[in-house]
Design an enzyme around this catalytic site. Structure first.
Site, PDB file in Angstrom:
ATOM      1  N   THR A  13       2.416  -2.766  -6.808  1.00  9.47           N
ATOM      2  CA  THR A  13       3.190  -3.576  -7.747  1.00  9.47           C
ATOM      3  C   THR A  13       4.095  -4.540  -6.985  1.00  9.47           C
ATOM      4  O   THR A  13       4.481  -4.301  -5.850  1.00  9.47           O
ATOM      5  CB  THR A  13       4.023  -2.698  -8.689  1.00  9.47           C
ATOM      6  N   GLY A  14       4.398  -5.657  -7.633  1.00  7.71           N
ATOM      7  CA  GLY A  14       5.243  -6.657  -6.994  1.00  7.71           C
ATOM      8  C   GLY A  14       4.658  -7.136  -5.677  1.00  7.71           C
ATOM      9  O   GLY A  14       5.367  -7.210  -4.670  1.00  7.71           O
ATOM     10  N   THR A  16       2.745 -10.121  -4.930  1.00  8.96           N
ATOM     11  CA  THR A  16       2.318 -11.504  -4.714  1.00  8.96           C
ATOM     12  C   THR A  16       2.998 -12.128  -3.500  1.00  8.96           C
ATOM     13  O   THR A  16       2.666 -13.240  -3.101  1.00  8.96           O
ATOM     14  CB  THR A  16       2.614 -12.371  -5.949  1.00  8.96           C
ATOM     15  N   SER A 141      15.036   1.893  -0.047  1.00  8.90           N
ATOM     16  CA  SER A 141      15.743   0.965   0.834  1.00  8.90           C
ATOM     17  C   SER A 141      16.779   1.756   1.604  1.00  8.90           C
ATOM     18  O   SER A 141      17.229   2.819   1.151  1.00  8.90           O
ATOM     19  CB  SER A 141      16.440  -0.118   0.006  1.00  8.90           C
ATOM     20  N   TYR A 154      22.293  -2.303  -7.189  1.00  7.32           N
ATOM     21  CA  TYR A 154      21.020  -2.228  -6.475  1.00  7.32           C
ATOM     22  C   TYR A 154      20.917  -0.915  -5.703  1.00  7.32           C
ATOM     23  O   TYR A 154      19.899  -0.216  -5.772  1.00  7.32           O
ATOM     24  CB  TYR A 154      20.902  -3.411  -5.518  1.00  7.32           C
TER      25      TYR A 154
END
Length: 260
Positions: A13-14, A16, A141, A154
């Site tokens: 996913t994500g 591109t 992360s 985040y």
């Protein structure tokens, strides 16, 4: 060490651009059928063409959908087909002071950075269990442990992802399906380089190094990682070679997290 993913279907996913696309490249190189995903149809089409150009023998397809919604996740699931490897990479980030971050912003980060992975994993894991083999990887992360003061929203979402990976690994114990989280640090993806302001004549790499030493001084490599370095760890984590690695938070943070 040769990693062969022939016959495996991998949804990234994500993917591109950035780390997601870098991971997709490594998977395609290893022989997997790679399913790319992004929100925009044009970007997905372009990424599929680029990956196919780099690896003409690879099987590559794409699905455009906004994974921030249950409908978008359902659309991906309907079009992706069978999935043996799920890499939950879709995510957003950006600075915002805690006292200016309203409920809508927190909800947006929760929907994209957490619920997309929840929904896709919940839907795809049962078939992996039935097959006796599968790999699920959540892109966390270093900010999951080293919460940035200017991006608390985040950091909290990434901490949730690490927790989700650990809990799901326990839930799938003994099934042949492994679940891990990956913890990149500052990485030379479009997301990072687009925010840099190099001095005249300064390279992007050197500008990124200055950023790291100012904002992540605990870094041991004292530079930003490359997308390829992060993708290499992801490739191992979803390969047959990682069969004894599950429930782990795999650091590829350059040593930013200051703990043993």
């Amino acid at each position: 060490m040769k990693i062969d993913l022939s016959g495996k279907h991998a949804l990234v996913t994500g993917s591109t651009g950035g780390i997601g696309y870098g991971i997709a490249k490594r998977l395609a190189e290893a022989g997997a059928h790679v399913i790319l995903n992004g929100r925009g149809a044009d970007k997905v089409t372009s990424a599929v063409a680029s990956l196919q150009n780099d690896f003409p023998e690879a099987e590559v397809s794409g699905v455009a959908a906004d994974l921030a919604t249950a409908e978008g996740c359902a659309d991906v699931l309907a079009k992706a087909g069978p999935v043996d490897i799920l890499i939950n990479n879709a995510g957003i980030f950006g600075p915002k002071d805690f006292f200016e971050a309203d409920d809508d912003l927190w909800q947006q980060y929760w929907d994209v950075n957490v619920m997309s992975g929840v929904r896709l994993s919940r839907a795809l894991a049962p078939k992996m269990v039935e097959n006796g083999w599968g790999r699920i990887l959540f892109l966390g992360s270093e900010s999951a442990f080293n919460i940035p003061a200017d991006m608390i929203h985040y950091g909290v979402s990434k901490t949730a992802y690490v927790s989700l990976a650990r809990g799901l690994a326990k839930r799938l114990a003994g099934t042949g399906v492994t679940v891990n989280s990956l913890l990149p640090g500052p990485t030379l993806s479009e997301g990072m380089t687009g925010g840099l302001d190099p001095a005249p004549g300064q390279s992007t790499e050197d500008a990124a190094k200055d950023f790291v030493m100012k904002n992540r001084p605990s870094s041991i490599i004292q530079r930003a990682a490359t997308v390829e370095e992060v993708a290499n760890m992801a490739l191992y984590a979803v390969s047959p070679l990682s069969s004894a690695t599950t429930g782990a938070s795999l650091r590829v943070d350059g040593g930013v997290i200051d703990s043993i």
